[in-house]
Scaffold this motif. Structure first.
Motif, PDB file in Angstrom:
ATOM      1  N   LEU A 156      52.946   1.411  30.977  1.00  0.00           N
ATOM      2  CA  LEU A 156      52.339   1.385  29.652  1.00  0.00           C
ATOM      3  C   LEU A 156      51.185   2.366  29.643  1.00  0.00           C
ATOM      4  O   LEU A 156      50.381   2.393  30.585  1.00  0.00           O
ATOM      5  CB  LEU A 156      51.827  -0.018  29.314  1.00  0.00           C
ATOM      6  CG  LEU A 156      51.061  -0.148  28.003  1.00  0.00           C
ATOM      7  CD1 LEU A 156      51.960   0.137  26.795  1.00  0.00           C
ATOM      8  CD2 LEU A 156      50.429  -1.517  27.886  1.00  0.00           C
ATOM      9  N   ARG A 202      48.164   4.312  26.959  1.00  0.00           N
ATOM     10  CA  ARG A 202      47.490   4.422  25.656  1.00  0.00           C
ATOM     11  C   ARG A 202      47.411   5.899  25.319  1.00  0.00           C
ATOM     12  O   ARG A 202      47.087   6.727  26.173  1.00  0.00           O
ATOM     13  CB  ARG A 202      46.089   3.817  25.708  1.00  0.00           C
ATOM     14  CG  ARG A 202      45.386   3.831  24.350  1.00  0.00           C
ATOM     15  CD  ARG A 202      44.049   3.099  24.368  1.00  0.00           C
ATOM     16  NE  ARG A 202      44.264   1.670  24.520  1.00  0.00           N
ATOM     17  CZ  ARG A 202      43.748   0.927  25.506  1.00  0.00           C
ATOM     18  NH1 ARG A 202      42.973   1.469  26.423  1.00  0.00           N
ATOM     19  NH2 ARG A 202      43.986  -0.355  25.562  1.00  0.00           N
ATOM     20  N   THR A 242      47.570  10.846  27.383  1.00  0.00           N
ATOM     21  CA  THR A 242      47.762   9.425  27.661  1.00  0.00           C
ATOM     22  C   THR A 242      46.908   8.953  28.827  1.00  0.00           C
ATOM     23  O   THR A 242      46.548   9.733  29.707  1.00  0.00           O
ATOM     24  CB  THR A 242      49.239   9.119  27.974  1.00  0.00           C
ATOM     25  OG1 THR A 242      49.643   9.871  29.124  1.00  0.00           O
ATOM     26  CG2 THR A 242      50.144   9.438  26.792  1.00  0.00           C
ATOM     27  N   TYR A 263      50.410   3.698  21.542  1.00  0.00           N
ATOM     28  CA  TYR A 263      50.777   3.385  22.919  1.00  0.00           C
ATOM     29  C   TYR A 263      52.151   3.967  23.198  1.00  0.00           C
ATOM     30  O   TYR A 263      52.891   4.308  22.273  1.00  0.00           O
ATOM     31  CB  TYR A 263      50.842   1.869  23.128  1.00  0.00           C
ATOM     32  CG  TYR A 263      49.509   1.182  23.009  1.00  0.00           C
ATOM     33  CD1 TYR A 263      48.744   0.913  24.135  1.00  0.00           C
ATOM     34  CD2 TYR A 263      49.001   0.805  21.765  1.00  0.00           C
ATOM     35  CE1 TYR A 263      47.516   0.280  24.034  1.00  0.00           C
ATOM     36  CE2 TYR A 263      47.771   0.180  21.654  1.00  0.00           C
ATOM     37  CZ  TYR A 263      47.035  -0.079  22.793  1.00  0.00           C
ATOM     38  OH  TYR A 263      45.819  -0.696  22.692  1.00  0.00           O
TER      39      TYR A 263
END
Length: 121
Positions: free
Chosen positions: A25, A27, A34, A63
């Motif tokens: 994951l 952001r 990112t 995201y």
């Protein structure tokens, strides 16, 4: 209720949960770069054992989830003999969180040849 982000991966080639798929994951910042937030591996049900983000860690913004589908399919006996490079390899799903108090569920339905997603519940 505090917000949370969850995911679930289904192997639609076999009709089973995608157990053992790695995912990350990230952001997305205002410049499009990112920041890594974590790495997980799906359990026997194709889910992560806990929410990917929850409470104060879930903030509004962009995201992306990156699913290592190619690695998963390489490890499966039924699809191990597929051609390289894989048609579906890393599946990147970029999505927005508009309400940090809501539950965002991002399922992935994946095969060696296609994938689909939606906002689940």
């Amino acid at each position: 209720m505090n917000g949370r982000l969850t995911t679930h991966v289904l192997d639609i080639a076999t009709g089973r949960p995608a157990a053992g798929m790695a995912l990350t994951l990230e952001r997305v910042n205002e410049k499009g770069g990112t920041e890594a937030l974590g790495r997980w591996t799906t359990n026997a049900d194709g889910r992560c054992d806990a929410p990917l983000l929850q409470g104060d860690a879930l903030i509004e913004g962009q995201y992306q989830l990156c699913f290592a589908a190619g690695d998963y399919f390489r490890a499966q006996a039924a699809t191990a003999d597929l051609a390289e490079p894989r048609f579906v390899d890393v599946v990147v799903l970029r999505f927005g969180i508009a309400d940090a108090l809501a539950h965002y569920h991002v399922p992935l339905l994946v095969s060696p040849w296609a994938y689909s997603t939606y906002r689940g519940s």
